[in-house]
Design a protein around this motif. Structure first.
Motif, PDB file in Angstrom:
ATOM      1  N   LEU A  71      -3.181   5.841   6.518  1.00 50.89           N
ATOM      2  CA  LEU A  71      -3.209   5.506   5.095  1.00 50.89           C
ATOM      3  C   LEU A  71      -4.346   6.240   4.398  1.00 50.89           C
ATOM      4  O   LEU A  71      -4.183   6.740   3.279  1.00 50.89           O
ATOM      5  N   SER A  72      -5.484   6.317   5.051  1.00 44.27           N
ATOM      6  CA  SER A  72      -6.631   7.021   4.476  1.00 44.27           C
ATOM      7  C   SER A  72      -6.317   8.497   4.264  1.00 44.27           C
ATOM      8  O   SER A  72      -6.633   9.072   3.216  1.00 44.27           O
ATOM      9  N   ARG A  73      -5.652   9.124   5.251  1.00 42.44           N
ATOM     10  CA  ARG A  73      -5.289  10.542   5.113  1.00 42.44           C
ATOM     11  C   ARG A  73      -4.238  10.740   4.020  1.00 42.44           C
ATOM     12  O   ARG A  73      -4.253  11.739   3.307  1.00 42.44           O
ATOM     13  N   SER A  78      -5.502  12.259  -3.714  1.00 43.62           N
ATOM     14  CA  SER A  78      -4.670  11.340  -4.504  1.00 43.62           C
ATOM     15  C   SER A  78      -3.176  11.584  -4.320  1.00 43.62           C
ATOM     16  O   SER A  78      -2.367  11.191  -5.172  1.00 43.62           O
ATOM     17  N   LEU A  79      -2.779  12.189  -3.190  1.00 47.08           N
ATOM     18  CA  LEU A  79      -1.356  12.452  -2.963  1.00 47.08           C
ATOM     19  C   LEU A  79      -0.553  11.162  -2.863  1.00 47.08           C
ATOM     20  O   LEU A  79       0.593  11.092  -3.315  1.00 47.08           O
ATOM     21  N   LEU A  80      -1.140  10.132  -2.237  1.00 48.59           N
ATOM     22  CA  LEU A  80      -0.454   8.846  -2.138  1.00 48.59           C
ATOM     23  C   LEU A  80      -0.115   8.309  -3.521  1.00 48.59           C
ATOM     24  O   LEU A  80       1.015   7.855  -3.786  1.00 48.59           O
ATOM     25  N   TRP A  81      -1.089   8.367  -4.434  1.00 46.95           N
ATOM     26  CA  TRP A  81      -0.885   7.808  -5.767  1.00 46.95           C
ATOM     27  C   TRP A  81       0.056   8.665  -6.594  1.00 46.95           C
ATOM     28  O   TRP A  81       0.807   8.156  -7.432  1.00 46.95           O
ATOM     29  N   ALA A  82       0.039   9.981  -6.356  1.00 37.89           N
ATOM     30  CA  ALA A  82       0.997  10.848  -7.043  1.00 37.89           C
ATOM     31  C   ALA A  82       2.417  10.498  -6.615  1.00 37.89           C
ATOM     32  O   ALA A  82       3.347  10.487  -7.433  1.00 37.89           O
ATOM     33  N   GLY A  83       2.573  10.194  -5.312  1.00 34.80           N
ATOM     34  CA  GLY A  83       3.891   9.795  -4.833  1.00 34.80           C
ATOM     35  C   GLY A  83       4.353   8.476  -5.428  1.00 34.80           C
ATOM     36  O   GLY A  83       5.516   8.330  -5.825  1.00 34.80           O
ATOM     37  N   SER A 153     -10.286   6.537  -6.890  1.00 36.54           N
ATOM     38  CA  SER A 153      -8.912   6.855  -7.274  1.00 36.54           C
ATOM     39  C   SER A 153      -7.989   5.663  -7.030  1.00 36.54           C
ATOM     40  O   SER A 153      -7.108   5.362  -7.855  1.00 36.54           O
ATOM     41  N   ALA A 154      -8.186   4.982  -5.899  1.00 39.83           N
ATOM     42  CA  ALA A 154      -7.342   3.834  -5.582  1.00 39.83           C
ATOM     43  C   ALA A 154      -7.513   2.726  -6.614  1.00 39.83           C
ATOM     44  O   ALA A 154      -6.526   2.161  -7.122  1.00 39.83           O
ATOM     45  N   ALA A 155      -8.757   2.395  -6.942  1.00 41.59           N
ATOM     46  CA  ALA A 155      -9.009   1.335  -7.911  1.00 41.59           C
ATOM     47  C   ALA A 155      -8.544   1.741  -9.303  1.00 41.59           C
ATOM     48  O   ALA A 155      -8.020   0.917 -10.067  1.00 41.59           O
ATOM     49  N   ALA A 156      -8.733   3.016  -9.659  1.00 39.31           N
ATOM     50  CA  ALA A 156      -8.298   3.490 -10.969  1.00 39.31           C
ATOM     51  C   ALA A 156      -6.790   3.351 -11.109  1.00 39.31           C
ATOM     52  O   ALA A 156      -6.284   2.835 -12.114  1.00 39.31           O
ATOM     53  N   PHE A 157      -6.056   3.794 -10.096  1.00 38.44           N
ATOM     54  CA  PHE A 157      -4.598   3.737 -10.176  1.00 38.44           C
ATOM     55  C   PHE A 157      -4.099   2.293 -10.181  1.00 38.44           C
ATOM     56  O   PHE A 157      -3.245   1.922 -10.999  1.00 38.44           O
ATOM     57  N   ALA A 158      -4.629   1.476  -9.285  1.00 34.06           N
ATOM     58  CA  ALA A 158      -4.167   0.084  -9.195  1.00 34.06           C
ATOM     59  C   ALA A 158      -4.475  -0.691 -10.466  1.00 34.06           C
ATOM     60  O   ALA A 158      -3.639  -1.472 -10.954  1.00 34.06           O
ATOM     61  N   THR A 176      -2.177  -2.131  -1.513  1.00 35.81           N
ATOM     62  CA  THR A 176      -2.280  -0.797  -0.914  1.00 35.81           C
ATOM     63  C   THR A 176      -3.614  -0.146  -1.269  1.00 35.81           C
ATOM     64  O   THR A 176      -4.265   0.475  -0.416  1.00 35.81           O
ATOM     65  N   ALA A 177      -4.028  -0.291  -2.529  1.00 37.15           N
ATOM     66  CA  ALA A 177      -5.315   0.280  -2.951  1.00 37.15           C
ATOM     67  C   ALA A 177      -6.468  -0.366  -2.192  1.00 37.15           C
ATOM     68  O   ALA A 177      -7.406   0.319  -1.756  1.00 37.15           O
ATOM     69  N   ALA A 178      -6.425  -1.693  -2.020  1.00 35.91           N
ATOM     70  CA  ALA A 178      -7.476  -2.380  -1.266  1.00 35.91           C
ATOM     71  C   ALA A 178      -7.504  -1.896   0.177  1.00 35.91           C
ATOM     72  O   ALA A 178      -8.586  -1.729   0.777  1.00 35.91           O
ATOM     73  N   ALA A 179      -6.327  -1.663   0.758  1.00 39.21           N
ATOM     74  CA  ALA A 179      -6.279  -1.161   2.135  1.00 39.21           C
ATOM     75  C   ALA A 179      -6.873   0.241   2.234  1.00 39.21           C
ATOM     76  O   ALA A 179      -7.579   0.557   3.209  1.00 39.21           O
TER      77      ALA A 179
END
Length: 523
Positions: A71-73, A78-83, A153-158, A176-179
């Motif tokens: 998940l970290s990779r 920010s590829l995860l969030w783009a997806g 990035s995770a907190a911004a997106f969530a 997911t962002a917390a993870a």
């Protein structure tokens, strides 16, 4: 009487430092153990951070060593969030598209703050990986540790998604962002404090997006001048000429979507490199209704062409912000087509400068420089990263203010902003209007004495207008004269609705009240 020893003196000194001085509210020097012992506080927080990191390293959490490193990779760059944003956008629902757009916008704010400012300012070393479980160890980046970019990035997106989407979407994204945030500690690449700081920056960046892109509740609220409705319009679009600016870049399928919605309309696609104004004028010459699909820059060219021919304009939002269309209450092609078929036409004001109209704003000073820098870089790195770099470049370099004569008063100006109608928000980049037919220009000026007032006023843009510089002026008028006091041959560099051009050294900004007819959804 007992003799006071040197030990007693030391004790009395310490008592005074932490007792009497503390009770009197006096500052206590660092190292004394008093309430202002900053160095001691930092040392204790650092020790706590290391203990928490070691606790996570020693924890045995079955199954997570298979999931969290992957998940970290996945969240790299920010590829995860783009997806996730792509999946939300493909849902076809306006609410999901808004969530995706706001999420990516928040990341574009958070990432430069973390990587260009935070990491360079604090330069904290990565955690020691001695005795760290190898099967969990992630790829250790070469950059500094504080704050965590992945967490920001995770907190911004969530946070941004939670501002737009329902709980059934926002909650899984938040989990997911917390993870992802926890994975940065679990894989050994960040201290917990790095993650918490990144999360705070990310959440703040999401809230900042409200300043540039207001929430859905303000859509279509602006008052306009209602005119007689048009009842003899062809539902299929006969008599409508639609100009689609394929350079606007929001959706490459816009032209096809318009053809499906208005099968009898003529659709003209303007490609990058075409002379857009000429394309629009030619289209208006043979149209009963001129429809324009593009961003705010495209829309103001369309407005000028429609006004020259005395025909109504149908705005079809297809740009990044679409401030004008959104103020009317239009966010999608479907809404624009519905407004056309309802025949609901209203009259709105436009501003004019150097023979060109503007629907939202016209600016002089550093903002045209920001737009020029953004356009230089956006083809290589994308629009939002280019905008962030352009702002940093213009604000941090010691650029000279412009010497201008504004309504007869000579001033050194960092920024001069004129809005078409009064804006309700404060600061040098307001975003919301309650009326589109009030007959006034909203003028805001940031004068220059040093770099500090400029930075303060720019910061206030993102803080809701609080703490504005005393060199900031604001007033309303129906015209404004501006003359360059520098080199007249160079003219004035202006931006109107996000597009830049060079005007003569002397210009007048004026209003044309209720001069543009546009379609708007029925209330």
């Amino acid at each position: 009487m007992r003799k006071v020893t040197s030990n007693d003196t030391g004790l009395m000194g310490r008592l005074d430092a932490t007792g009497v001085a503390g009770r009197l509210g006096m500052p206590v020097a660092a190292g004394t153990g008093g309430p202002f012992d900053i160095a001691g506080l930092k040392k204790r927080l650092g020790a706590l951070d290391r203990r928490l990191f070691r606790s996570v390293a020693d924890a045995h959490l079955p199954g997570l060593h298979h999931v969290l490193p992957r998940l970290s990779r996945a969240a790299d760059n920010s590829l995860l969030w783009a997806g996730v944003a792509g999946a939300l956008a493909l849902s076809g629902r306006r609410q999901m598209r808004r969530a995706a757009t706001r999420g990516l916008l928040a990341i574009s704010f958070a990432s430069p703050v973390v990587n260009l400012l935070g990491k360079q300012a604090f330069a904290r070393a990565r955690p020691s990986i001695v005795d760290f479980p190898l099967k969990r160890l992630g790829r250790v980046p070469s950059s500094h540790s504080f704050p965590s970019g992945h967490s920001a990035s995770a907190a911004a997106f969530a946070t941004a998604v939670a501002m737009e989407a329902p709980a059934k979407i926002a909650v899984p994204v938040a989990v997911t962002a917390a993870a992802v945030c926890f994975s940065r500690v679990y894989t050994g690449v960040h201290y917990p404090g790095d993650v918490l700081a990144g999360m705070a920056i990310g959440a703040t960046a999401a809230l900042v997006t409200k300043r540039l892109w207001p929430g859905q509740t303000v859509l279509g609220d602006a008052r306009v001048a209602v005119t007689a409705p048009l009842h003899d319009l062809d539902p299929g679009g006969a008599g409508v000429v639609v100009v689609v600016n394929n350079g606007a870049g929001r959706d490459p399928s816009t032209a096809e979507a318009v053809r499906r919605a208005l099968p009898e309309a003529e659709v003209v696609e303007a490609e990058p490199g075409d002379e857009l104004m000429k394309v629009l004028q030619d289209a208006a010459a043979r149209a009963r209704v001129l429809a324009v699909a593009g961003g705010d820059g495209t829309m103001n060219c369309g407005a000028q062409a429609a006004m020259e021919r005395g025909i109504p304009l149908l705005p079809i939002p297809a740009g990044t912000f679409d401030h004008f269309a959104r103020t009317l209450g239009l966010e999608t092609i479907e809404e624009a087509v519905a407004a056309y078929r309802a025949g609901h036409v209203v009259a709105v004001d436009v501003g004019e400068v150097a023979g060109r109209v503007f629907l939202n704003t016209a600016s002089l000073g550093i903002y045209p420089l920001v737009v020029d820098r953004r356009e230089d870089w956006e083809g290589k790195i994308g629009k939002w990263p280019a905008l962030m770099l352009a702002m940093a470049d213009v604000l941090m370099h010691d650029r000279r203010p412009e010497e201008l004569v504004v309504d007869g008063v000579r001033r050194k100006v960092w920024l001069l902003f004129a809005g078409n109608c009064a804006y309700q928000s404060h600061g040098v980049a307001p975003t919301r209007r309650d009326r589109l037919e009030d007959g006034v220009l909203d003028i805001r000026l940031l004068a220059a004495t040093s770099r500090l007032p400029r930075l303060r006023a720019m910061a206030s843009t993102f803080l809701g207008g609080f703490g504005l510089s005393r060199h900031y002026l604001q007033w309303r008028a129906d015209h404004l004269s501006v003359t360059s006091a520098g080199v007249p041959e160079a003219g004035l560099r202006l931006a109107r609705d996000g597009e830049t051009f060079t005007a003569p050294a002397e210009v007048v900004l004026t209003k044309r009240p209720r001069s543009l007819l546009v379609f708007r959804p029925v209330d």
